[in-house]
Design an enzyme around this catalytic site. Sequence first.
Site, PDB file in Angstrom:
ATOM      1  CB  SER A   1     -12.491  12.587 -20.147  1.00 39.98           C
ATOM      2  OG  SER A   1     -12.930  13.742 -19.483  1.00 39.98           O
TER       3      SER A   1
ATOM      4  CE1 TYR B   1     -16.453   9.041 -17.675  1.00 40.89           C
ATOM      5  CE2 TYR B   1     -15.583  11.165 -16.958  1.00 40.89           C
ATOM      6  CZ  TYR B   1     -15.962  10.312 -17.970  1.00 40.89           C
ATOM      7  OH  TYR B   1     -15.843  10.718 -19.285  1.00 40.89           O
TER       8      TYR B   1
ATOM      9  CE  LYS C   1     -13.914   7.953 -20.117  1.00 35.88           C
ATOM     10  NZ  LYS C   1     -14.324   7.062 -21.220  1.00 35.88           N
TER      11      LYS C   1
ATOM     12  CG  PHE D   1     -10.857  20.038 -23.524  1.00 35.94           C
ATOM     13  CD1 PHE D   1      -9.967  19.135 -24.126  1.00 35.94           C
ATOM     14  CD2 PHE D   1     -10.412  20.751 -22.427  1.00 35.94           C
ATOM     15  CE1 PHE D   1      -8.665  18.975 -23.646  1.00 35.94           C
ATOM     16  CE2 PHE D   1      -9.102  20.609 -21.952  1.00 35.94           C
ATOM     17  CZ  PHE D   1      -8.239  19.714 -22.564  1.00 35.94           C
TER      18      PHE D   1
ATOM     19  CG  ASN E   1     -25.488  14.844 -13.609  1.00 36.21           C
ATOM     20  OD1 ASN E   1     -26.133  15.107 -12.602  1.00 36.21           O
ATOM     21  ND2 ASN E   1     -25.369  13.619 -14.091  1.00 36.21           N
TER      22      ASN E   1
HETATM   23  P1  NAD Z   1     -23.263   8.231 -24.103  1.00 35.77           P
HETATM   24  O1  NAD Z   1     -23.670   7.669 -22.794  1.00 35.77           O
HETATM   25  O2  NAD Z   1     -24.230   9.067 -24.867  1.00 35.77           O
HETATM   26  O3  NAD Z   1     -22.767   7.057 -25.070  1.00 35.77           O
HETATM   27  C1  NAD Z   1     -22.146   5.884 -24.594  1.00 35.77           C
HETATM   28  C2  NAD Z   1     -22.820   4.706 -25.270  1.00 35.77           C
HETATM   29  O4  NAD Z   1     -22.195   3.496 -24.821  1.00 35.77           O
HETATM   30  C3  NAD Z   1     -24.302   4.600 -24.922  1.00 35.77           C
HETATM   31  O5  NAD Z   1     -25.051   4.429 -26.109  1.00 35.77           O
HETATM   32  C4  NAD Z   1     -24.383   3.364 -24.018  1.00 35.77           C
HETATM   33  O6  NAD Z   1     -25.620   2.696 -24.154  1.00 35.77           O
HETATM   34  C5  NAD Z   1     -23.200   2.548 -24.516  1.00 35.77           C
HETATM   35  N1  NAD Z   1     -22.606   1.647 -23.516  1.00 35.77           N
HETATM   36  C6  NAD Z   1     -22.183   1.941 -22.264  1.00 35.77           C
HETATM   37  N2  NAD Z   1     -21.690   0.851 -21.661  1.00 35.77           N
HETATM   38  C7  NAD Z   1     -21.783  -0.168 -22.566  1.00 35.77           C
HETATM   39  C8  NAD Z   1     -21.426  -1.538 -22.541  1.00 35.77           C
HETATM   40  N3  NAD Z   1     -20.882  -2.110 -21.461  1.00 35.77           N
HETATM   41  N4  NAD Z   1     -21.647  -2.281 -23.652  1.00 35.77           N
HETATM   42  C9  NAD Z   1     -22.206  -1.729 -24.762  1.00 35.77           C
HETATM   43  N5  NAD Z   1     -22.566  -0.432 -24.838  1.00 35.77           N
HETATM   44  C10 NAD Z   1     -22.355   0.333 -23.751  1.00 35.77           C
HETATM   45  O7  NAD Z   1     -21.901   9.050 -23.862  1.00 35.77           O
HETATM   46  P2  NAD Z   1     -21.121  10.040 -24.820  1.00 35.77           P
HETATM   47  O8  NAD Z   1     -21.303  11.416 -24.310  1.00 35.77           O
HETATM   48  O9  NAD Z   1     -21.426   9.747 -26.233  1.00 35.77           O
HETATM   49  O10 NAD Z   1     -19.640   9.603 -24.459  1.00 35.77           O
HETATM   50  C11 NAD Z   1     -18.943   8.627 -25.210  1.00 35.77           C
HETATM   51  C12 NAD Z   1     -17.594   8.371 -24.564  1.00 35.77           C
HETATM   52  O11 NAD Z   1     -16.879   9.602 -24.474  1.00 35.77           O
HETATM   53  C13 NAD Z   1     -17.683   7.821 -23.135  1.00 35.77           C
HETATM   54  O12 NAD Z   1     -16.647   6.869 -22.971  1.00 35.77           O
HETATM   55  C14 NAD Z   1     -17.424   9.046 -22.268  1.00 35.77           C
HETATM   56  O13 NAD Z   1     -16.860   8.704 -21.032  1.00 35.77           O
HETATM   57  C15 NAD Z   1     -16.455   9.831 -23.130  1.00 35.77           C
HETATM   58  N6  NAD Z   1     -16.486  11.268 -22.839  1.00 35.77           N
HETATM   59  C16 NAD Z   1     -17.658  11.952 -22.920  1.00 35.77           C
HETATM   60  C17 NAD Z   1     -17.672  13.315 -22.625  1.00 35.77           C
HETATM   61  C18 NAD Z   1     -18.958  14.106 -22.688  1.00 35.77           C
HETATM   62  O14 NAD Z   1     -18.993  15.214 -22.172  1.00 35.77           O
HETATM   63  N7  NAD Z   1     -20.020  13.616 -23.302  1.00 35.77           N
HETATM   64  C19 NAD Z   1     -16.491  13.974 -22.250  1.00 35.77           C
HETATM   65  C20 NAD Z   1     -15.318  13.248 -22.188  1.00 35.77           C
HETATM   66  C21 NAD Z   1     -15.314  11.896 -22.493  1.00 35.77           C
HETATM   67  C1  UD1 Z   2     -18.139  17.529 -16.076  1.00 38.21           C
HETATM   68  C2  UD1 Z   2     -17.474  16.445 -15.262  1.00 38.21           C
HETATM   69  C3  UD1 Z   2     -16.244  15.945 -16.026  1.00 38.21           C
HETATM   70  C4  UD1 Z   2     -16.644  15.469 -17.419  1.00 38.21           C
HETATM   71  C5  UD1 Z   2     -17.351  16.621 -18.147  1.00 38.21           C
HETATM   72  C6  UD1 Z   2     -17.837  16.252 -19.509  1.00 38.21           C
HETATM   73  C7  UD1 Z   2     -17.979  17.004 -12.907  1.00 38.21           C
HETATM   74  C8  UD1 Z   2     -17.410  17.466 -11.607  1.00 38.21           C
HETATM   75  N1  UD1 Z   2     -17.110  16.975 -13.945  1.00 38.21           N
HETATM   76  O1  UD1 Z   2     -17.214  18.538 -16.253  1.00 38.21           O
HETATM   77  O2  UD1 Z   2     -15.611  14.904 -15.334  1.00 38.21           O
HETATM   78  O3  UD1 Z   2     -15.502  15.072 -18.148  1.00 38.21           O
HETATM   79  O4  UD1 Z   2     -18.484  17.038 -17.364  1.00 38.21           O
HETATM   80  O5  UD1 Z   2     -18.855  15.301 -19.424  1.00 38.21           O
HETATM   81  O6  UD1 Z   2     -19.138  16.643 -13.017  1.00 38.21           O
HETATM   82  N2  UD1 Z   2     -22.552  24.306 -14.280  1.00 38.21           N
HETATM   83  C9  UD1 Z   2     -23.466  25.138 -13.667  1.00 38.21           C
HETATM   84  N3  UD1 Z   2     -24.736  24.672 -13.472  1.00 38.21           N
HETATM   85  C10 UD1 Z   2     -25.148  23.424 -13.864  1.00 38.21           C
HETATM   86  C11 UD1 Z   2     -24.198  22.586 -14.501  1.00 38.21           C
HETATM   87  C12 UD1 Z   2     -22.913  23.057 -14.680  1.00 38.21           C
HETATM   88  O7  UD1 Z   2     -23.147  26.261 -13.308  1.00 38.21           O
HETATM   89  O8  UD1 Z   2     -26.314  23.061 -13.641  1.00 38.21           O
HETATM   90  C13 UD1 Z   2     -21.186  24.810 -14.517  1.00 38.21           C
HETATM   91  C14 UD1 Z   2     -20.091  23.998 -13.858  1.00 38.21           C
HETATM   92  O9  UD1 Z   2     -19.827  24.436 -12.568  1.00 38.21           O
HETATM   93  C15 UD1 Z   2     -18.924  24.228 -14.844  1.00 38.21           C
HETATM   94  C16 UD1 Z   2     -19.611  24.393 -16.200  1.00 38.21           C
HETATM   95  O10 UD1 Z   2     -20.963  24.738 -15.912  1.00 38.21           O
HETATM   96  O11 UD1 Z   2     -18.259  25.416 -14.526  1.00 38.21           O
HETATM   97  C17 UD1 Z   2     -19.600  23.131 -17.039  1.00 38.21           C
HETATM   98  O12 UD1 Z   2     -20.135  22.062 -16.291  1.00 38.21           O
HETATM   99  P1  UD1 Z   2     -20.354  20.599 -16.922  1.00 38.21           P
HETATM  100  O13 UD1 Z   2     -21.131  20.736 -18.182  1.00 38.21           O
HETATM  101  O14 UD1 Z   2     -20.916  19.721 -15.868  1.00 38.21           O
HETATM  102  O15 UD1 Z   2     -18.893  20.135 -17.351  1.00 38.21           O
HETATM  103  P2  UD1 Z   2     -17.540  20.031 -16.467  1.00 38.21           P
HETATM  104  O16 UD1 Z   2     -17.688  20.660 -15.142  1.00 38.21           O
HETATM  105  O17 UD1 Z   2     -16.443  20.552 -17.315  1.00 38.21           O
END
Ligand code: NAD
Ligand code: UD1
Length: 334
Positions: A124, A148, A152, A177, A197
């Site tokens: 991430s 979290y 990573k 991103f 969130n």
């Molecule tokens: P998600 O929660 O939708 O998907 C993760 C999946 O992993 C889920 O289906 C969950 O049930 C499964 N899982 C979690 N722990 C497990 C375990 N111990 N055994 C088996 N299955 C398990 O999340 P996502 O948004 O698809 O994210 C995928 C990956 O990318 C994660 O590692 C997350 O940290 C990373 N990531 C996500 C974002 C984002 O904004 N979505 C950003 C940066 C990194």
């Molecule tokens: C968040 C996580 C980051 C994670 C990323 C992707 C935090 C502090 N950081 O980042 O670790 O890798 O998500 O999953 O949670 N915002 C609002 N109102 C809202 C929600 C968000 O104004 O209700 C704003 C935030 O302040 C930010 C932008 O929207 O400026 C994006 O927020 P968000 O989607 O939560 O992503 P990140 O902050 O980049």
Amino acid sequence: MKILVTGGAGFIGSHTCVELLGKGHDLVVMDNFCNSKPEVLDSIKSIAGRDFAFYKTDLRDFRGLSAIFREQKIDAVIHFAGLKAVGESVQKPLAYYDNNIGGTLMLCQVMEEFGCRRMVFSSSATVYGMDNPVPFREEYPTSATNPYGYSKVAIERILSDLSVSDPRWSVSLLRYFNPIGAHPSGLIGEDPSGIPNNLLPYVAQVAAGRLKELSVYGDDYDTPDGTGVRDYIHVVDLALGHLAALDYIMDHNGVQAVNLGTGKGTSVLDIVHAFERACGRPIPCRTAPRRPGDIAVCYADTQKARELFGWEAARDIDQMCADGWNFARRHYGA
Ligand code: NAD
Ligand code: UD1
């Protein structure tokens, strides 16, 4: 090629499965459904028009994981499974370290045992911490501000150490991103449980009438309109980045961290306006205090992904919001 996708029922995993199947790969998906639903597997099949093997098991279950590798001849692993809610990680650090780090250690041990040493890992942009200048470049020092993020940083370290210890390993650390949007079919997308969130799921639920208004966390940042700036990337572009990374690790050993972003910054208000265009409804907003731990601006330097993988994101913010709304509208019946 036969690919194991951990966390394949999740948001990014499901979109990546669709693209992998479309490219003709054989898939083995594993998930414990702690943050996803089994129905997603049917949606993947129906979009791709192809079937795949599925195992309901936990990453930390040695027997369950070993059975997968024993029964399937896995060529490479795309490792998505993990917990991802920043706030929850502060409340439950042990659960996050156990699941994310413990799960990855178990996966690496089983992969070693079965001689499978190719992995694409979901890292991430959070590993860039609070102090680096934008655009974020892969060689910058990494740090974190919450469990979290530390999970990573730690996993990146573990996978790097492993690659140094045994040059047969080939690992891609993909620093995502802000993934948003959904598959254009509207059948899969982001569906967080409880109050979202992250910005996009929150905005989508306001548009769908499930939440009253968006709280904009801070309008006094040093940015063009005062609100936070992020590098939003369409989840389908992100999924395609995994296919490019997979091609790369099949031909190159060692470890590489690579940003997956667009390289463009978009503010909270830009997103609100784009979403209003997509859904044709106003998104009520109010200004709220800054969210602790947020940085003002975050976007990627995308050169390394272009040079190493020949990959770049193609879809713009309007497309991201249109596809995100298409999913939310169907999903919430709005
Ligand atoms: P998600 O929660 O939708 O998907 C993760 C999946 O992993 C889920 O289906 C969950 O049930 C499964 N899982 C979690 N722990 C497990 C375990 N111990 N055994 C088996 N299955 C398990 O999340 P996502 O948004 O698809 O994210 C995928 C990956 O990318 C994660 O590692 C997350 O940290 C990373 N990531 C996500 C974002 C984002 O904004 N979505 C950003 C940066 C990194
Ligand atoms: C968040 C996580 C980051 C994670 C990323 C992707 C935090 C502090 N950081 O980042 O670790 O890798 O998500 O999953 O949670 N915002 C609002 N109102 C809202 C929600 C968000 O104004 O209700 C704003 C935030 O302040 C930010 C932008 O929207 O400026 C994006 O927020 P968000 O989607 O939560 O992503 P990140 O902050 O980049």
